[in-house]
Design an enzyme around this catalytic site. Structure first.
Site, PDB file in Angstrom:
ATOM      1  N   ASP A 198       1.042  -1.320  -0.088  1.00  0.00           N
ATOM      2  CA  ASP A 198       0.059  -0.020  -0.076  1.00  0.00           C
ATOM      3  C   ASP A 198       1.086   1.354   0.033  1.00  0.00           C
ATOM      4  O   ASP A 198       2.092   0.984   0.037  1.00  0.00           O
ATOM      5  CB  ASP A 198      -0.828   0.054   1.253  1.00  0.00           C
ATOM      6  CG  ASP A 198      -1.897   1.262   1.261  1.00  0.00           C
ATOM      7  OD1 ASP A 198      -2.294   1.803   0.019  1.00  0.00           O
ATOM      8  OD2 ASP A 198      -1.945   1.808   2.493  1.00  0.00           O
ATOM      9  N   SER A 199       0.253   2.356   0.064  1.00  0.00           N
ATOM     10  CA  SER A 199       1.162   3.477  -0.022  1.00  0.00           C
ATOM     11  C   SER A 199       1.722   3.872   1.339  1.00  0.00           C
ATOM     12  O   SER A 199       2.573   4.347   1.634  1.00  0.00           O
ATOM     13  CB  SER A 199       0.427   4.972  -0.510  1.00  0.00           C
ATOM     14  OG  SER A 199      -0.872   4.964   0.637  1.00  0.00           O
TER      15      SER A 199
ATOM     16  N   TYR B 294      -0.670   8.133  -2.386  1.00  0.00           N
ATOM     17  CA  TYR B 294      -1.017   7.934  -3.942  1.00  0.00           C
ATOM     18  C   TYR B 294      -2.191   8.682  -4.230  1.00  0.00           C
ATOM     19  O   TYR B 294      -2.235   9.150  -5.534  1.00  0.00           O
ATOM     20  CB  TYR B 294      -1.273   6.423  -3.669  1.00  0.00           C
ATOM     21  CG  TYR B 294       0.066   5.747  -3.844  1.00  0.00           C
ATOM     22  CD1 TYR B 294       1.365   6.224  -3.783  1.00  0.00           C
ATOM     23  CD2 TYR B 294       0.055   4.364  -4.102  1.00  0.00           C
ATOM     24  CE1 TYR B 294       2.470   5.252  -3.699  1.00  0.00           C
ATOM     25  CE2 TYR B 294       1.016   3.036  -4.138  1.00  0.00           C
ATOM     26  CZ  TYR B 294       2.393   3.748  -3.950  1.00  0.00           C
ATOM     27  OH  TYR B 294       3.433   2.963  -4.074  1.00  0.00           O
ATOM     28  N   GLY B 295      -3.072   8.873  -3.507  1.00  0.00           N
ATOM     29  CA  GLY B 295      -4.353   9.260  -3.879  1.00  0.00           C
ATOM     30  C   GLY B 295      -4.534  10.751  -4.890  1.00  0.00           C
ATOM     31  O   GLY B 295      -5.785  10.985  -5.649  1.00  0.00           O
TER      32      GLY B 295
ATOM     33  N   CYS C  96      -4.393  -1.577  -1.912  1.00  0.00           N
ATOM     34  CA  CYS C  96      -4.514  -0.091  -1.942  1.00  0.00           C
ATOM     35  C   CYS C  96      -5.471   0.168  -3.150  1.00  0.00           C
ATOM     36  O   CYS C  96      -5.276  -0.554  -4.322  1.00  0.00           O
ATOM     37  CB  CYS C  96      -3.112   0.551  -2.468  1.00  0.00           C
ATOM     38  SG  CYS C  96      -3.290   2.192  -2.695  1.00  0.00           S
ATOM     39  N   ASN C  97      -6.685   0.734  -2.897  1.00  0.00           N
ATOM     40  CA  ASN C  97      -7.509   0.804  -3.987  1.00  0.00           C
ATOM     41  C   ASN C  97      -6.971   1.734  -5.087  1.00  0.00           C
ATOM     42  O   ASN C  97      -7.388   1.629  -6.361  1.00  0.00           O
ATOM     43  CB  ASN C  97      -8.889   1.400  -3.467  1.00  0.00           C
ATOM     44  CG  ASN C  97      -9.567   0.693  -2.593  1.00  0.00           C
ATOM     45  OD1 ASN C  97     -10.652   0.006  -2.987  1.00  0.00           O
ATOM     46  ND2 ASN C  97      -9.317   0.884  -1.389  1.00  0.00           N
ATOM     47  N   THR C  98      -6.212   3.011  -4.862  1.00  0.00           N
ATOM     48  CA  THR C  98      -5.731   3.745  -5.788  1.00  0.00           C
ATOM     49  C   THR C  98      -4.714   2.946  -6.516  1.00  0.00           C
ATOM     50  O   THR C  98      -4.874   3.291  -7.677  1.00  0.00           O
ATOM     51  CB  THR C  98      -5.001   4.974  -4.850  1.00  0.00           C
ATOM     52  OG1 THR C  98      -6.069   5.493  -3.926  1.00  0.00           O
ATOM     53  CG2 THR C  98      -4.605   6.033  -6.006  1.00  0.00           C
TER      54      THR C  98
ATOM     55  N   GLU D 243      -1.949   8.028   8.994  1.00  0.00           N
ATOM     56  CA  GLU D 243      -0.607   7.801   8.922  1.00  0.00           C
ATOM     57  C   GLU D 243       0.236   8.563  10.028  1.00  0.00           C
ATOM     58  O   GLU D 243       0.937   8.014  10.354  1.00  0.00           O
ATOM     59  CB  GLU D 243       0.046   8.826   7.504  1.00  0.00           C
ATOM     60  CG  GLU D 243      -0.175   7.874   6.344  1.00  0.00           C
ATOM     61  CD  GLU D 243       0.430   6.400   6.133  1.00  0.00           C
ATOM     62  OE1 GLU D 243       1.579   6.333   6.484  1.00  0.00           O
ATOM     63  OE2 GLU D 243      -0.196   5.321   5.723  1.00  0.00           O
TER      64      GLU D 243
ATOM     65  N   CYS E 244     -10.993   3.161   0.391  1.00  0.00           N
ATOM     66  CA  CYS E 244      -9.540   3.405   0.645  1.00  0.00           C
ATOM     67  C   CYS E 244      -9.141   2.489   1.812  1.00  0.00           C
ATOM     68  O   CYS E 244      -9.726   2.663   2.914  1.00  0.00           O
ATOM     69  CB  CYS E 244      -9.153   4.768   0.956  1.00  0.00           C
ATOM     70  SG  CYS E 244      -7.429   5.385   1.533  1.00  0.00           S
ATOM     71  N   THR E 245      -8.007   1.777   1.698  1.00  0.00           N
ATOM     72  CA  THR E 245      -7.850   0.992   2.730  1.00  0.00           C
ATOM     73  C   THR E 245      -7.473   1.488   4.304  1.00  0.00           C
ATOM     74  O   THR E 245      -7.441   0.962   5.286  1.00  0.00           O
ATOM     75  CB  THR E 245      -6.707  -0.015   2.402  1.00  0.00           C
ATOM     76  OG1 THR E 245      -5.436   0.440   1.643  1.00  0.00           O
ATOM     77  CG2 THR E 245      -7.061  -0.897   1.208  1.00  0.00           C
ATOM     78  N   HIS E 246      -7.053   2.744   4.056  1.00  0.00           N
ATOM     79  CA  HIS E 246      -6.755   3.677   5.353  1.00  0.00           C
ATOM     80  C   HIS E 246      -8.044   3.606   6.441  1.00  0.00           C
ATOM     81  O   HIS E 246      -8.030   3.640   7.621  1.00  0.00           O
ATOM     82  CB  HIS E 246      -5.897   4.848   5.118  1.00  0.00           C
ATOM     83  CG  HIS E 246      -4.898   4.889   4.805  1.00  0.00           C
ATOM     84  ND1 HIS E 246      -4.491   4.493   3.457  1.00  0.00           N
ATOM     85  CD2 HIS E 246      -3.693   5.404   5.393  1.00  0.00           C
ATOM     86  CE1 HIS E 246      -3.079   4.711   3.529  1.00  0.00           C
ATOM     87  NE2 HIS E 246      -2.409   5.162   4.622  1.00  0.00           N
TER      88      HIS E 246
HETATM   89  N1  DGL Z   1      -4.730   3.201   1.146  1.00  0.00           N
HETATM   90  C1  DGL Z   1      -4.750   3.744  -0.193  1.00  0.00           C
HETATM   91  C2  DGL Z   1      -6.098   3.354  -0.936  1.00  0.00           C
HETATM   92  O1  DGL Z   1      -6.559   2.104  -0.749  1.00  0.00           O
HETATM   93  C3  DGL Z   1      -4.629   5.079  -0.685  1.00  0.00           C
HETATM   94  C4  DGL Z   1      -4.176   6.215   0.154  1.00  0.00           C
HETATM   95  C5  DGL Z   1      -3.152   7.224  -0.596  1.00  0.00           C
HETATM   96  O2  DGL Z   1      -1.909   7.013  -0.484  1.00  0.00           O
HETATM   97  O3  DGL Z   1      -3.923   8.226  -1.025  1.00  0.00           O
HETATM   98  O4  DGL Z   1      -6.395   3.756  -1.787  1.00  0.00           O
END
Ligand code: DGL
Length: 265
Positions: A10-11, A42-43, A73-75, A152, A184-186
């Protein structure tokens, strides 16, 4: 049977919400988790940059002998899953996407909200997902810049995070959504805060469990599951600052983790 590790990336720390479920379901597996923390978020970056980072991260994990890859990570899935699958056709790749299909089944009033990154929501993959599954429901997409950074930093219930989340939920609640997708996995780390802020009838859905189950079935079909008599080891890597990563993991998992290293990539 195969005792090689599964690579998960993931990011940042978001993919740990997926890793937790994988660990529960597949306790015999070794896992190498790579947080590309140096390059968050990443997003809010160009898709081409995320593709570049995803290839670098995958190559590193392959150099460590992984037998399968989970893009937690979805992104990164939206930007790079297709290319990674083309580039590594023999590597099983399990990827994330916002839970649009389950949400269309869960909603009672036909109004579904999606909290995700800008990158995920503007991607062709997300548009295709809506085309495929969301014909009979209204989907309200809400990008949440700044929210992953709160997680984060380990700020799960601070005033700042709470306010940002209220601002992001407001349009979805105003639209009357009874189902909210955490795309988003966060964001699953914000569930305690979400349950304070959302009316009791609103259902919150994320994809961690579905991804873990899918990983299990892919490994099982390809006879890649690890020996059931062994205990899996987890190794956590970050391309960012180690002290900060350790501190956040301690907050998210409520435990100290030994096997954590910094990686220049
Ligand atoms: N955790 C990531 C996701 O699932 C992205 C978070 C990011 O880096 O913006 O999209």
């Amino acid at each position: 049977m195969n005792n090689q590790a599964i690579g998960v990336f993931d990011s940042g720390v978001g993919g740990l919400s997926v890793l937790k479920v994988i660990q529960q379901l597949l306790p015999n597996e070794d896992i190498i988790y790579l947080a590309d923390s140096k390059y968050i978020p990443y997003g809010e970056k160009e898709a081409s940059f995320i593709v570049e980072r995803s290839v670098i991260v995958t190559n590193y994990l392959l150099s460590q002998g992984i037998k399968a890859l989970v893009i937690a990570c979805n992104t990164a899935t939206a930007a790079a899953a297709t290319l990674l699958r083309e580039q590594y056709p023999s590597l099983p790749i399990i990827a994330m996407e916002p839970a649009v299909k389950p949400a269309t089944k869960a909603t009672i009033n036909g109004k579904v909200g999606v909290l995700a990154t800008s990158g995920t929501l503007r991607s062709a993959k997300f548009a295709a997902l809506l085309d495929k599954f969301a014909n009979n429901v209204a989907v309200f997409a809400q990008p949440c810049p700044g929210l992953m950074e709160c997680i984060e930093r380990g700020e799960l219930i601070t005033t700042n995070t709470r306010q940002l989340l209220i601002n992001n939920l407001q349009p979805l609640l105003a639209a009357g959504c009874d189902t909210i997708i955490l795309g988003c996995t966060h964001y699953p780390f914000l569930r305690p805060l979400l349950s304070q802020l959302l009316p009791a009838n609103v259902v919150v859905i994320d994809t961690g469990e579905a991804v873990a189950r899918h990983l299990n079935s892919v490994l099982d079909k390809q006879q890649l599951l690890a020996d059931r008599s062994r205990a899996g080891q987890i190794k956590l890597l970050t391309t960012g600052a180690l002290a900060c990563f350790k501190q956040t993991i301690h907050l998210l998992w409520q435990s100290h983790y030994q096997n954590i290293e910094q990686l220049n990539l």
